[in-house]
Design an enzyme around this catalytic site. Structure first.
Site, PDB file in Angstrom:
ATOM      1  N   GLU A   1       0.848  -1.194   0.000  1.00 52.26           N
ATOM      2  CA  GLU A   1       0.000   0.000   0.000  1.00 52.26           C
ATOM      3  C   GLU A   1       0.883   1.243   0.000  1.00 52.26           C
ATOM      4  OE1 GLU A   1      -2.226  -0.246   3.623  1.00 52.26           O
ATOM      5  OE2 GLU A   1      -3.428  -1.942   2.952  1.00 52.26           O
TER       6      GLU A   1
ATOM      7  N   HIS B   1      -4.891   1.577   6.647  1.00 54.70           N
ATOM      8  CA  HIS B   1      -4.122   1.390   7.861  1.00 54.70           C
ATOM      9  C   HIS B   1      -3.544   2.691   8.394  1.00 54.70           C
ATOM     10  CE1 HIS B   1      -3.932  -2.688   5.963  1.00 54.70           C
ATOM     11  NE2 HIS B   1      -4.555  -2.867   7.095  1.00 54.70           N
TER      12      HIS B   1
END
Ligand code: SF4
Lengths: 78, 313, 402
Positions: B219, B260
């Site tokens: 990511e 996150h």
């Protein structure tokens, strides 16, 4: 009024028994059963659809006295 | 073979009496050959049992009861107590700590990781689902109940490393469906500071004769892909790596935070575009879709085998 | 969580780092009073949580209290980057001999904080690092062993700073390093750190960012600063839609149905979990779809919560259909989410088969979930349909509807 997905039926001899009412209130993880004002079992209708099909209520009562019905499966019992 | 854990790995669960920890314990006991969960720790609950696993007040008690060093611990304590639990595990000789807990401040993570480094211990996570060696053992909630985990994971030669717990399963399942099993899958956690990033696990996979390729999920945020690219180049890795990058859309939304805790878009180096470029420079293929991964892995493995064959001949 | 400059200065001062005499004002009259107290020329600075205030006219110099009042009035009414100022900081215009930079940030790869120092202060540190790397000193430090001043001294000395300046700057950088750890900061920056004509050092501007996860244990500090628990300090103010999303997530403590972010497309998304949401949002866009929102569900939310989130998305103006998609779930239950989204449709008077473009959640309790979906005629997919393929089908349906 049943839920959209789940309904429960409690046989009269269990529904009126304060000991079973307390037991059911304790075991159900999503608070579908409560001890009613008369000490018997009250089914909390707004929680019916939260049923996680865990069978704990069935295990806590004599066979056949509590029925959890899946309305999306033509009322098939758990 | 596998990395980090195998069928014989002994571990405890810290915070074992919590609702999720109870489920996690069940899952680990049920999966594969059954994990060797030799104890659980919840302060004040000594004498209880969770699925037959004895509960202790301290890690020291668990070690004493076991009568030998314990290798691992899965920590599920609430955020405010996690650091203490991890330090306790490390100081009692535990060498592999999987931290499941989310929302731990970075300062705490840094302390845990630094102590682990000084004691020769390894931390996986925080905010991760753990490690799975298909059909053999799992340590943590990875893959869920044994039956579900068995559906997604199968034994084989691909090492999986993922910053997202759920995507570890999604990608492994895609590999499984294409006939590519996994040697070990590790959910490393999505936070800004984690115990083990890709580059830190690569030497283990490199040394595992069964592993033939690596698949990673990444990511935006942080520098760990750049670090991986550097490692691969510097070490002339034998393992082809295929990456999947999610969150490309975030490049167009600087300053917003998604996913996150570590996925906060700041600066240029940690954008998806930048990372893809870095990975590509190191020869790491970045797949556009997850469904493309198995074919790329197969081609890469075949190419290596071909090259190796020629070298021998 | 970001702090305003006036708060950052308080944090710095609490750590024993001197700052130039200043005051915070929310009215022009207050600004005047502070300017009078300070005496002499002042600088009036807008208090906004966004960069570029200098360029936007949010910083002005005043020679007299009258001027300070007039500038404060202008700046208080000046919107910068979509933000109205919280107030103005009335700062004394100090006699600066030399500007320095002092900062502390995390290094995620080394997993330690790193102190940064430069003798070229007052400008962006990234710029200095690029153009004059030898003017930036760096040093990692342990968070389990005690911090010692020499660690700060080393970093400063590495930039060539010596003499009295080195002696004076060392304790300041050391205090900044300690406050960074003690206050759970993710960024602690003094720029410029000014050396005055008399050789003393003062912080003339400060920038602090605290880790959100640490808010509970930094309650005392936040209370002292007057930061309310409801203040999120996001880069962009939450929209009413997003605030409603938070309310859904707060309905009960089971699972997560949150991180709702508003976009202006026509395809509503009920997606999860963290990595799955990122993947699916990309996938929808890759197939030409126009998402109405971002969100994350996971951790096995209640039916009520899943329904709440689906309703919120369904009722968003411009939303034609919703796509319910997740990566393979092991904790969250497929049947529970299926019940939630169908319930949402029915309670709003919609046909679930019509409103749900696709349901792609494989995993725990999928057989049960698929039975429900089948009963209501909703198109669903198991794990044999990839996340990208599911997104493509959803986009295709929206296209057909429009
Ligand atoms: S099956 Fe479980 S959740 Fe459902 S009513 Fe019985 S006890 Fe409650």
């Amino acid at each position: 009024m049943p839920g959209l997905f789940i309904d429960v039926e409690v046989a009269p001899e269990v529904a009126s028994d304060p000991a079973y009412a307390a037991r059911l209130e304790e075991v159900c993880p999503v608070d579908i059963y409560a001890v009613g004002p008369d000490g018997g079992v009250t089914v909390v209708e707004e929680n019916l659809d939260e049923c996680v099909l865990c069978r704990l209520c069935l295990d806590a009562t004599p066979e056949g006295t509590v029925r959890v019905k899946k309305l999306y499966e033509d009322g098939a019992t758990l | 073979m596998s990395i980090l854990i195998d069928a014989d790995t002994t571990f405890i669960v810290q915070g074992i009496t919590g609702r999720e920890a109870v489920n996690l314990t069940r899952e680990c006991l049920d999966y594969g050959a059954g994990a060797k969960v030799v104890g659980g720790v919840t302060p004040g609950r000594r004498g209880r049992e969770v699925h037959g696993v004895p509960v202790f007040d301290s890690v020291a008690q668990a070690v004493e009861h076991h009568g030998a060093p314990i290798q691992g611990s899965v920590v599920t304590a609430p955020p405010a107590f996690t650091k203490d639990a991890v330090l306790e595990a490390i100081e009692n000789g535990i060498e592999l700590v999987v931290i499941v807990t989310e929302r731990i401040p970075r300062g705490d993570v840094a302390q845990m990781v630094e102590l682990a480094g000084e004691r020769g211990a390894r931390i996986i996570g925080p905010n991760c689902l753990g490690i799975i060696v298909p059909d053999v053992v799992k340590m943590g909630g990875i893959g869920g109940p044994a039956r579900d985990a068995a559906k997604a994971y199968s034994p084989g030669s691909v090492g999986v490393i993922s910053r997202s717990g759920g995507m570890t399963t999604e990608m492994s399942s895609t590999l499984t469906a294409a006939g590519l099993g996994q040697s070990t899958a590790v959910s490393i956690g999505g936070d800004a500071i984690i115990g083990q990033a890709y580059a830190e696990l690569m030497p283990l996979f490199e040394a595992d004769p069964e592993t033939e390729a690596i698949v990673i999920y990444t990511e935006p945020g942080g520098r760990m892909e750049a670090q991986l690219a550097e490692w691969v180049t510097a070490n002339d890795s034998r393992l082809p790596i295929v990456a999947f990058m999610a969150g490309r859309f975030m490049d167009e939304m600087p300053g917003m935070s998604f996913g996150h805790a570590g996925t906060i878009v700041e600066g240029k180096e940690d954008t998806a575009t930048e990372k893809i470029a870095r990975l590509a420079e190191a020869g790491i293929v970045v797949a556009e879709e997850i469904s493309e991964i198995p074919a790329i892995v197969k081609t890469k493995i075949a190419a290596r085998a071909g090259a190796a064959g020629r070298a021998v001949a | 969580m970001r702090f305003f400059e006036y708060e950052s200065r308080q944090i710095v001062a609490k750590a024993g780092i001197p700052t130039s005499p200043h005051g915070f004002a929310t009215t022009a009259e207050e600004a005047r009073r502070i300017a009078t107290e300070i005496g002499g020329p002042t600088v009036i600075k807008s208090q906004v949580l966004t960069g570029g205030r200098m360029k936007a006219g949010g910083v002005k110099f005043a020679d007299t209290p009258d001027e300070a009042e007039a500038h404060a009035r202008d700046i208080l009414a000046l919107e910068i980057g979509g933000h109205m100022p919280r107030g103005v900081l009335v700062d004394s215009k100090v006699d600066v001999k030399q500007e320095y930079y002092a900062g502390v940030v995390w290094d995620g790869m080394r997993k330690q904080p790193v102190i940064l120092f430069s003798d070229m202060g007052g400008i962006d540190i990234e710029e200095v690092a690029e153009s004059h790397p030898d003017h930036v000193g760096r040093g990692h430090f342990s968070t389990i062993h005690p911090f010692s001043d020499f660690q700060a001294k080393q970093v400063i000395a590495a930039t060539g700073v010596t003499g009295k300046a080195l002696q004076r700057a060392t304790p300041i950088l050391a205090r900044l390093a300690k406050l960074f750890v003690e206050r759970d900061m993710t960024l602690a920056e003094i720029n410029p750190l000014a050396e005055l004509a008399d050789g003393s050092f003062v912080a003339v501007d400060a920038h602090m960012d605290m880790e959100n996860e640490a808010r509970p244990r930094q309650k005392a500090l936040l209370a002292e600063l007057g930061v309310g628990e409801e203040e999120t300090r996001q880069a962009r103010e939450a929209t009413p839609f997003e605030i409603a999303g938070e309310a859904v997530d707060a309905m009960d403590h089971r699972g997560v149905a949150g991180n709702v972010t508003e976009f202006d497309g026509n395809l509503g998304l009920v997606i999860g979990a963290g990595g799955g949401s990122l993947t699916l949002f990309d996938a929808v866009r890759a197939h030409g779809g126009d998402p109405a929102n971002y969100c994350e569900i996971g951790g096995n939310p209640s039916v009520k919560k899943a329904a709440g989130l689906a309703k919120l998305v369904l009722q968003k103006p411009g939303v034609d259909k919703i796509a319910v998609m997740m990566s393979i779930v092991s904790n969250t239950r497929v049947d529970i989410v299926a019940r939630g989204v169908i319930k949402a449709c029915i309670e709003l008077g919609y046909d679930p088969a019509e409103k749900i473009a696709i349901f792609r959640i494989p995993g725990a309790w999928e057989e049960e979930g698929f039975k429900i979906l089948e009963r209501y005629g909703v198109e669903y997919a198991d794990r044999s349909v990839s996340m990208h393929e599911a997104a493509r089908r959803a986009v295709e349906k929206i296209g057909a509807a429009a």
